[in-house]
Design a protein around this motif. Structure first.
Motif, PDB file in Angstrom:
ATOM      1  N   VAL A 431      49.267  70.332  42.012  1.00  0.00           N
ATOM      2  CA  VAL A 431      50.879  70.560  41.992  1.00  0.00           C
ATOM      3  C   VAL A 431      51.382  71.284  43.207  1.00  0.00           C
ATOM      4  O   VAL A 431      50.743  71.884  43.760  1.00  0.00           O
ATOM      5  N   ILE A 432      52.737  70.928  43.506  1.00  0.00           N
ATOM      6  CA  ILE A 432      53.429  71.665  44.458  1.00  0.00           C
ATOM      7  C   ILE A 432      54.835  72.102  44.198  1.00  0.00           C
ATOM      8  O   ILE A 432      55.296  71.986  43.054  1.00  0.00           O
ATOM      9  N   ALA A 433      55.188  72.817  44.783  1.00  0.00           N
ATOM     10  CA  ALA A 433      56.629  73.764  44.782  1.00  0.00           C
ATOM     11  C   ALA A 433      57.211  73.886  45.973  1.00  0.00           C
ATOM     12  O   ALA A 433      56.580  74.174  47.038  1.00  0.00           O
ATOM     13  N   ALA A 434      58.519  74.216  45.913  1.00  0.00           N
ATOM     14  CA  ALA A 434      59.387  74.420  47.011  1.00  0.00           C
ATOM     15  C   ALA A 434      60.456  75.462  46.705  1.00  0.00           C
ATOM     16  O   ALA A 434      60.994  75.119  45.680  1.00  0.00           O
ATOM     17  N   ILE A 435      61.195  75.927  47.581  1.00  0.00           N
ATOM     18  CA  ILE A 435      62.661  76.601  47.379  1.00  0.00           C
ATOM     19  C   ILE A 435      63.227  76.304  49.013  1.00  0.00           C
ATOM     20  O   ILE A 435      62.694  76.317  49.927  1.00  0.00           O
ATOM     21  N   GLY A 436      64.515  75.825  48.912  1.00  0.00           N
ATOM     22  CA  GLY A 436      65.176  75.401  50.129  1.00  0.00           C
ATOM     23  C   GLY A 436      66.662  75.491  49.684  1.00  0.00           C
ATOM     24  O   GLY A 436      67.221  75.311  48.744  1.00  0.00           O
ATOM     25  N   PRO A 437      67.349  74.940  50.977  1.00  0.00           N
ATOM     26  CA  PRO A 437      68.749  74.979  50.734  1.00  0.00           C
ATOM     27  C   PRO A 437      69.289  73.390  50.191  1.00  0.00           C
ATOM     28  O   PRO A 437      68.849  72.548  50.561  1.00  0.00           O
ATOM     29  N   LEU A 438      70.374  73.547  49.701  1.00  0.00           N
ATOM     30  CA  LEU A 438      71.105  72.183  49.429  1.00  0.00           C
ATOM     31  C   LEU A 438      71.904  71.789  50.437  1.00  0.00           C
ATOM     32  O   LEU A 438      72.636  72.426  51.127  1.00  0.00           O
ATOM     33  N   ASN A 439      71.907  70.360  50.696  1.00  0.00           N
ATOM     34  CA  ASN A 439      72.790  69.835  51.656  1.00  0.00           C
ATOM     35  C   ASN A 439      74.273  69.835  51.038  1.00  0.00           C
ATOM     36  O   ASN A 439      74.726  69.977  49.957  1.00  0.00           O
ATOM     37  N   THR A 440      75.194  69.064  51.750  1.00  0.00           N
ATOM     38  CA  THR A 440      76.370  68.813  51.203  1.00  0.00           C
ATOM     39  C   THR A 440      76.519  67.698  50.290  1.00  0.00           C
ATOM     40  O   THR A 440      77.372  67.699  49.148  1.00  0.00           O
ATOM     41  N   ARG A 441      75.687  67.082  50.002  1.00  0.00           N
ATOM     42  CA  ARG A 441      75.466  65.828  48.800  1.00  0.00           C
ATOM     43  C   ARG A 441      74.701  66.507  47.773  1.00  0.00           C
ATOM     44  O   ARG A 441      74.684  65.927  46.679  1.00  0.00           O
ATOM     45  N   LYS A 442      74.447  67.828  47.856  1.00  0.00           N
ATOM     46  CA  LYS A 442      73.801  68.660  46.638  1.00  0.00           C
ATOM     47  C   LYS A 442      72.504  68.104  46.495  1.00  0.00           C
ATOM     48  O   LYS A 442      72.175  67.782  45.294  1.00  0.00           O
ATOM     49  N   GLU A 443      71.724  67.683  47.541  1.00  0.00           N
ATOM     50  CA  GLU A 443      70.293  67.010  47.413  1.00  0.00           C
ATOM     51  C   GLU A 443      69.539  68.095  48.251  1.00  0.00           C
ATOM     52  O   GLU A 443      70.019  68.946  49.055  1.00  0.00           O
ATOM     53  N   ALA A 444      68.050  68.048  48.014  1.00  0.00           N
ATOM     54  CA  ALA A 444      67.370  68.959  48.693  1.00  0.00           C
ATOM     55  C   ALA A 444      67.185  68.735  49.973  1.00  0.00           C
ATOM     56  O   ALA A 444      67.098  67.701  50.694  1.00  0.00           O
TER      57      ALA A 444
END
Length: 707
Positions: A431-444
């Motif tokens: 399994v994998i995991a991540a934390i990051g910012p959302l762009n203006t489209r509310k996508e990863a």
């Protein structure tokens, strides 16, 4: 929890009426539509079979000696039981590829759920069948004209106060309500799900636990789908309405009427509510992970910043992600693109986050063809953007003390082999995991190296009691440390707009006044309960928009001016009214009965999503989270000329409710303050009267010098 004599009486009556989940007029327990009694051919088969709903069977008093070598519950649509049937798994929560062979039963009650999307109308019989020797130990046949109980769809909540709204509410069984798309701002101080009898909600009622099984006051909801269950032996046949009700102030925020012609499934445990893994029913504190949860599996990832909890449920898996992230960030979890290593490329993940623009939580199915932002064809893309579908179902979401928690379900296997990878029924998978910012489209969007999985981590989704999470994620300061907003001052004004609005949680009404609130307060000139300065001999105009529908207490707030710190003149007894002086907003009819004169149309400052007072350090930032909604109609006008003998301190209040307003300072001509905000913190309210007079005198001297 305070138990009144009336609520105890109602509970006793409901207990008698609801004996055995019986329907009205039924003296015997209700188990659903009778199918028939199992016919015994071998091995002591006994039991009576009922149709609970379209997909569920209930076997009352099932007996079997357990000596068959390969026996199962078996259904089919052939003329008689035969090898052409298929297994009905029991127990339902079995782990492994095949359900276990039936063991011994001695007059036990059994709930059976038909598999693979089958319904009772698709089968002709239920058998206890030995698969190895193709022998029928016992059977019962389903009548061709059988009508099974079904869930009943009701209207949505009536929208009366605090932004309460929902989709159409369903009665899943005699004890369970499904409430979709529930919105409620959470600002009521003592609000609960509430049931009772009569044509509309009344104080004589019973609290219903929330979706977590808790009787704590309701939190805010922002588009969540929840299930709640009636307490004790109470059933839908014993009640006339379901409401969101404020107990302390006896107000109905909204309700739905329960019709009398219900024919819903019995409540036999076939409808299950799965509380969040951190929920501890013995705790009255804020949500906190329960490390010793016997039914939970939990792992920590990304240096303990992300907690992943899971549990396999038939052909699906329920997953909960919890992380300390900002509102403009996402958390992601799923299957690695390659076995034995943490590969983002080829990964099948779910991206979960709080959509602050919409005020909702989201869980989205993603496929990663490359470690780049999605261009509509390649990259880290939602399945729906690249021709697939979102196979993830959001269960619930919450943001509490900077920790975002989102629960969702996904199938173990889908019909999208390109975008989705199958979760094995047993055995470990990377399994994998991540934390990051959302762009203006509310996508990863892109993430830094420390915010994604680099080492191979494996999980067996079929495991049980694999719990290795700590509570460090939630060790944050309690909300009681919030700094109250500075109280506002309005001076040198002769006209005021008077509307309803929220209380500002732990930064607003209660810390400013020291009084409890029931979730709404007066807003004057778009300020929350400001202190108003008026001069003797001057006339002031109040444009009142507090609601004039006296049939709806939640939308009826006449405005008046009094010497009472509490208000609520109209609900007081005659003796209590005599102890309160009224200076404007109340008249008396020819028989000497008081009535309010200033109500007007209803205008309310409402939360755009939920109450964000805890997240906004200044009143100005909080104000930006609100929106003004006004009903059609005209405002009421209250003109008040301040008499020379008027006391130095009065209060603007609500005629029908307690604790909505705050102070009016009455001063001599020319002595109004020339600023509109107290320069120090709200602690100035606790100064002694003598010290306050000294400060006020100094201000007056400075004003004279300024002239």
């Amino acid at each position: 929890m305070t138990i009144t004599a009336s609520s105890l009486l109602f509970a006793i009556i409901a207990l008698v009426l609801s004996y055995g989940e019986g329907r009205p007029g039924s003296a015997t327990p209700y188990y659903g539509r009778l199918i028939g009694t199992l016919q015994e051919y071998a091995h002591g088969i006994r039991g009576t079979v009922y149709a609970v709903d379209e997909t569920t069977l209930f076997v009352k008093g099932f007996s079997y000696d357990g000596t068959g070598p390969d026996a199962f519950f078996w259904v089919g649509n052939s003329a008689r039981p035969s090898p052409e049937g298929y297994i009905v798994p029991y127990p339902e929560d079995y782990t492994g590829r095949d359900p276990p062979v039936l063991e011994k039963f001695n007059r036990q009650d059994v709930i059976l759920r038909l598999p693979l999307g089958k319904r009772i109308r698709d089968i002709k019989w239920l058998s206890v069948w030995c698969r190895r020797f193709t022998v029928n130990f016992g059977d019962v046949f389903v009548p061709s004209n059988l009508e099974v109980p079904k869930a009943r769809v009701l209207p949505e909540f009536k929208r009366l106060a605090h932004g309460l709204r929902s989709g159409n509410i369903s009665v899943l069984d005699a004890k369970t309500f499904y409430i979709p798309n529930l919105h409620y701002d959470g600002a009521g101080p003592d609000a609960y799900f509430w049931v009772g009898n009569g044509s509309e909600p009344v104080p004589l009622g019973i609290k219903v636990p929330n979706e977590m099984g808790s009787l704590d006051p309701l939190r805010g909801y922002q588009g969540e789908d929840i299930e709640i269950q009636l307490p004790g032996n109470l059933t839908v046949y014993d009640i006339d309405w379901l409401a969101v009700w404020c107990v302390q102030y006896r107000h109905n925020f909204g309700h739905v009427i329960i019709p009398k012609d219900l024919d819903v499934p019995p409540a036999l445990g076939q409808t299950k509510i799965t509380p969040p893994w951190w929920y501890n029913p013995t705790s009255s504190t804020s949500p906190h992970p329960a490390v010793e949860s016997p039914l939970s599996n939990c792992r920590e990832m990304l240096d303990e910043r992300l907690q992943v909890q899971w549990e396999m449920m038939g052909d699906q898996v329920q997953i909960q992600l919890a992380a300390r992230i900002r509102e403009d960030q996402y958390m992601a979890f799923g299957l690695s693109g390659e076995p034995g290593r943490a590969s983002m490329v080829g990964g099948d993940i779910v991206v979960a986050f709080y959509d602050s623009d919409q005020g909702t939580f989201r869980a989205v199915d993603y496929y990663m063809s490359a470690t780049s932002q999605c261009d509509g064809k390649n990259g880290v893309c939602p399945d729906e953007r690249i021709g697939g579908r979102n196979d993830v179902a959001l269960i619930s979401g919450e943001r509490n003390r900077e920790v975002t928690t989102i629960v969702y379900r996904r199938p173990l296997q889908t019909n999208e082999p390109i975008n989705d990878r199958a979760i094995p029924m047993e055995g470990e998978v990377s399994v994998i995991a991540a934390i990051g910012p959302l762009n203006t489209r509310k996508e990863a969007n892109a993430h830094a190296i420390p915010d994604k999985t680099t080492d191979d981590m494996r999980i067996d989704f079929s495991s049980r009691n694999d719990h290795a999470c700590s509570s460090s994620l939630f060790d944050l300061p309690m909300e009681s440390t919030l700094t109250p907003w500075k109280p506002k001052i309005i001076s040198l004004e002769n006209q005021f707009t008077v509307r309803i609005g929220p209380t500002g949680g732990k930064r607003g009404y209660t810390p400013i006044t020291g009084h409890p609130s029931w979730g709404i307060a007066w807003w004057i000139n778009d300020f929350l309960i400001p202190e108003i300065y008026v001069e003797r001999g001057q006339t002031y105009t109040f444009i009142v928009e507090g609601g004039n529908d006296n049939t709806n207490p939640a939308r009826y707030h006449p405005f008046y001016i009094t010497d009472s710190r509490e208000g609520g003149f109209g609900q007081k007894s005659e003796e209590e009214q005599k102890r309160q002086r009224v200076f404007a907003g109340v008249n008396y009819d020819s028989e000497g009965y008081p009535y309010p004169t200033a109500a007007g149309r209803y205008c309310e400052w409402e939360h755009r999503t939920i109450d964000k007072s805890a997240e906004t350090e200044t009143f100005e930032d909080y104000f930006q989270t609100l929106q003004l909604n006004c009903e059609e109609g005209k405002a009421a006008i209250l003109n008040w000329t301040v008499a020379p003998e008027t006391p130095d301190e009065l209060y603007y209040q609500c005629y029908t409710h307690n604790n909505l307003g705050w102070k009016i300072h009455v001063v001599d001509p020319g002595k109004s303050l020339k600023h509109n905000e107290i320069p120090s913190s709200s602690t100035t309210l606790s100064l002694s009267a003598a010290f306050y007079i000294i400060i006020y005198s100094i201000l007056c001297v400075l004003l004279r010098l300024d002239r």
